[in-house]
Design a protein around this motif. Structure first.
Motif, PDB file in Angstrom:
ATOM      1  N   TYR A  45      56.572 -79.000   3.182  1.00 44.90           N
ATOM      2  CA  TYR A  45      55.691 -79.622   2.206  1.00 44.90           C
ATOM      3  C   TYR A  45      56.320 -80.916   1.687  1.00 44.90           C
ATOM      4  CZ  TYR A  45      52.934 -80.203  -2.060  1.00 44.90           C
ATOM      5  OH  TYR A  45      52.124 -80.702  -3.045  1.00 44.90           O
ATOM      6  N   THR A  46      57.608 -80.860   1.356  1.00 43.84           N
ATOM      7  CA  THR A  46      58.275 -82.042   0.796  1.00 43.84           C
ATOM      8  C   THR A  46      58.343 -83.192   1.794  1.00 43.84           C
ATOM      9  OG1 THR A  46      60.415 -81.074   1.377  1.00 43.84           O
ATOM     10  CG2 THR A  46      59.653 -80.772  -0.909  1.00 43.84           C
ATOM     11  N   THR A  47      58.417 -82.866   3.091  1.00 44.56           N
ATOM     12  CA  THR A  47      58.433 -83.920   4.110  1.00 44.56           C
ATOM     13  C   THR A  47      57.099 -84.655   4.129  1.00 44.56           C
ATOM     14  OG1 THR A  47      59.993 -82.682   5.470  1.00 44.56           O
ATOM     15  CG2 THR A  47      58.691 -84.389   6.587  1.00 44.56           C
ATOM     16  N   MET A  49      54.863 -84.709   1.744  1.00 45.25           N
ATOM     17  CA  MET A  49      54.705 -85.377   0.454  1.00 45.25           C
ATOM     18  C   MET A  49      55.470 -86.709   0.439  1.00 45.25           C
ATOM     19  SD  MET A  49      55.633 -83.931  -3.347  1.00 45.25           S
ATOM     20  CE  MET A  49      57.386 -83.870  -2.984  1.00 45.25           C
ATOM     21  N   THR A  50      56.676 -86.712   0.972  1.00 49.87           N
ATOM     22  CA  THR A  50      57.476 -87.938   1.018  1.00 49.87           C
ATOM     23  C   THR A  50      56.813 -88.992   1.893  1.00 49.87           C
ATOM     24  OG1 THR A  50      59.513 -86.707   0.629  1.00 49.87           O
ATOM     25  CG2 THR A  50      59.737 -88.884   1.655  1.00 49.87           C
TER      26      THR A  50
END
Length: 128
Positions: A45-47, A49-50
């Motif tokens: 998810y953070t990838t 989002m980034t």
């Protein structure tokens, strides 16, 4: 905001394709789900989002607040992004722009040259 079209990485390109094909107003989870159904490997998810945040900072994607989350939309069409990238490249040529265009066109296929002639004729019609 002005589009900054430094070349996009593979994941940035895949995310933009998702925004163009399945948008507008996609959440990070929406983008993740579309990428996974399109055969891309599972991403954190953070990838995602980034990457979306980076695309928004470049002006290639736009985001709007939806509660605590963001929703993302492509800032322009594929064609506008491609045209902007071409313009930026030509603007960065310190030498002869015409020579740079000639080198580019040397590799063009007959159908690409036909497309170019048709586009040039259309632009000339618009300007006269």
């Amino acid at each position: 905001m002005r589009l900054r079209t430094n070349s996009l990485g593979d994941l940035e390109r895949a995310v933009m394709e998702t925004l163009w094909s399945h948008g507008p107003d996609l959440s990070v989870r929406d983008v993740m789900a579309k990428l996974e159904t399109d055969g891309d490997k599972e991403l954190a998810y953070t990838t995602v989002m980034t990457v979306l945040d980076r695309l928004a900072k470049k002006g290639i994607a736009q985001r709007t607040r939806d509660g605590r989350a963001w929703r993302y939309t492509a800032a322009s069409t594929r064609e506008v992004l491609a045209a902007t990238a071409l313009r930026n490249t030509l603007d960065s040529v310190q030498a002869d722009r015409r020579l740079a265009m000639m080198h580019f066109l040397d590799d063009a296929s007959p159908s690409e040259l036909d497309d170019l002639r048709a586009a040039l004729a259309e632009v000339e019609r618009r300007h006269s």
